[in-house]
Design an enzyme around this catalytic site. Structure first.
Site, short mmCIF file in Angstrom:
data_model
loop_
_atom_site.label_atom_id
_atom_site.label_comp_id
_atom_site.label_asym_id
_atom_site.label_seq_id
_atom_site.Cartn_x
_atom_site.Cartn_y
_atom_site.Cartn_z
N THR A 181 0.89 -1.50 0.23
CA THR A 181 0.11 -0.03 -0.39
C THR A 181 0.89 1.31 0.10
OG1 THR A 181 0.33 0.18 2.34
CG2 THR A 181 -2.04 -0.80 1.24
N ASP A 240 17.09 0.96 -2.71
CA ASP A 240 16.52 1.20 -1.16
C ASP A 240 17.57 1.36 -0.41
OD1 ASP A 240 15.68 0.30 1.40
OD2 ASP A 240 14.09 -0.89 0.65
N ASP A 249 18.52 -0.56 2.84
CA ASP A 249 18.84 -1.58 2.50
C ASP A 249 20.74 -1.21 2.11
OD1 ASP A 249 16.65 -4.08 3.43
OD2 ASP A 249 16.13 -3.98 1.41
C1 PRP Z 1 12.11 3.91 2.84
C2 PRP Z 1 13.14 5.11 3.02
C3 PRP Z 1 11.64 7.12 3.50
C4 PRP Z 1 10.84 5.89 2.75
C5 PRP Z 1 10.45 7.06 2.07
O1 PRP Z 1 12.12 3.81 4.07
O2 PRP Z 1 14.16 5.65 4.08
O3 PRP Z 1 11.68 6.76 5.07
O4 PRP Z 1 11.17 4.84 2.15
O5 PRP Z 1 9.11 6.48 0.75
P1 PRP Z 1 7.95 7.37 1.27
O6 PRP Z 1 8.78 8.94 0.52
O7 PRP Z 1 6.91 6.88 -0.44
O8 PRP Z 1 7.16 7.17 2.48
P2 PRP Z 1 11.14 2.23 4.26
O9 PRP Z 1 9.52 2.86 4.27
O10 PRP Z 1 12.11 1.47 3.28
O11 PRP Z 1 11.69 1.97 5.96
P3 PRP Z 1 13.39 1.19 6.37
O12 PRP Z 1 14.23 2.47 6.18
O13 PRP Z 1 13.05 0.69 7.76
O14 PRP Z 1 13.69 0.56 4.92
N1 URA Z 2 12.81 4.06 -0.59
C1 URA Z 2 14.45 4.19 -1.17
O1 URA Z 2 15.04 3.75 -0.02
N2 URA Z 2 14.05 4.37 -1.86
C2 URA Z 2 13.11 4.49 -3.00
O2 URA Z 2 13.68 4.51 -4.11
C3 URA Z 2 12.02 4.65 -2.39
C4 URA Z 2 11.39 4.45 -1.08
#
Ligand code: PRP
Ligand code: URA
Length: 209
Positions: A108, A200, A203
């Protein structure tokens, strides 16, 4: 764009290019994010208020400027926002820290909160919310709502990369919150990833993929 600061400093742009390269090591990626954090911190704090104090140099007395008011709050969105934190704390060692734990539901793309801890007097401080990626902006919008619930009024958002869709959404939902970013990329793909982006961020920072 109104309320959006794109930091085109050559050091920032050079380091961002290195970070985008898919073959960059986890260690190299983290190191570069830390370095860019320092440079973005310099930009986002450029207009901090100053006050004059009396000091004595070895030669004479003088009035000299120091930062006025309460110290900043740095508010990284977990996990990837933590990559900015150490660099920013090097520049502003007395800043307070609020941790905002959010992850995007992969289907989502809604931001789900799993942790929140902020200084009790966050309402009296400027809050810098930070996350390398501003994609859909669901995470940034939720994080800013959370600090506003605690009374924060003076809020800025710092990221490394933004999608145009995310910039528009964040400015629409929180028009009082200005954005500092190193680049605005082309678009989001069908999975909500920034194109061309850097993949990502969490990651790549922690070697979890
Ligand atoms: C990633 C990133 C942001 C988010 C951005 O985190 O670090 O927090 O996605 O995406 P958005 O603008 O669509 O919300 P993620 O949810 O992958 O979590 P993580 O940092 O724990 O891997
Ligand atoms: N979160 C990430 O880490 N990378 C993207 O491109 C989008 C969301």
């Amino acid at each position: 764009m109104d309320g959006v600061h794109v930091i085109d400093h050559p050091l920032v742009q050079h380091k961002l290019t290195l970070m985008r390269e898919g073959g960059r090591s986890t260690k190299g990626f983290r190191q570069l994010l830390n370095e860019i954090g320092i440079l973005l911190c310099y930009e986002v704090t450029r207009d901090l208020p100053l006050e004059m104090v009396d000091i004595e140099t070895p030669i004479a007395r003088m009035k000299s400027p120091v930062l006025a008011g309460k110290k900043l709050v740095f508010a990284p969105i977990l996990r990837a926002g933590v990559g900015f934190l150490d660099g920013m704390l090097e520049l502003v060692p007395s800043a307070r820290v609020a941790h905002i734990g959010l992850y995007r539901d992969p289907k989502t793309l809604v931001a789900i909160e799993y942790y929140f801890k902020a200084p009790h007097d966050i309402a009296e401080r400027r809050v810098i919310v930070m996350d390398p990626m501003l994609a859909t902006a669901n995470s940034a919008v939720a994080a800013i709502e959370r600090v506003k619930e605690r009374g924060a009024k003076d809020i800025r958002f710092v990221c490394l990369l933004a999608a145009p869709e995310g910039v528009a959404k964040l400015r629409g939902e929180h028009p009082d919150v200005e954005i500092w970013t190193a680049a605005i990329d082309e678009r989001l793909n069908d999975h909500g990833y920034i194109v061309p982006g850097l993949g990502d961020a969490g990651d790549r920072m922690y070697g979890t993929k």
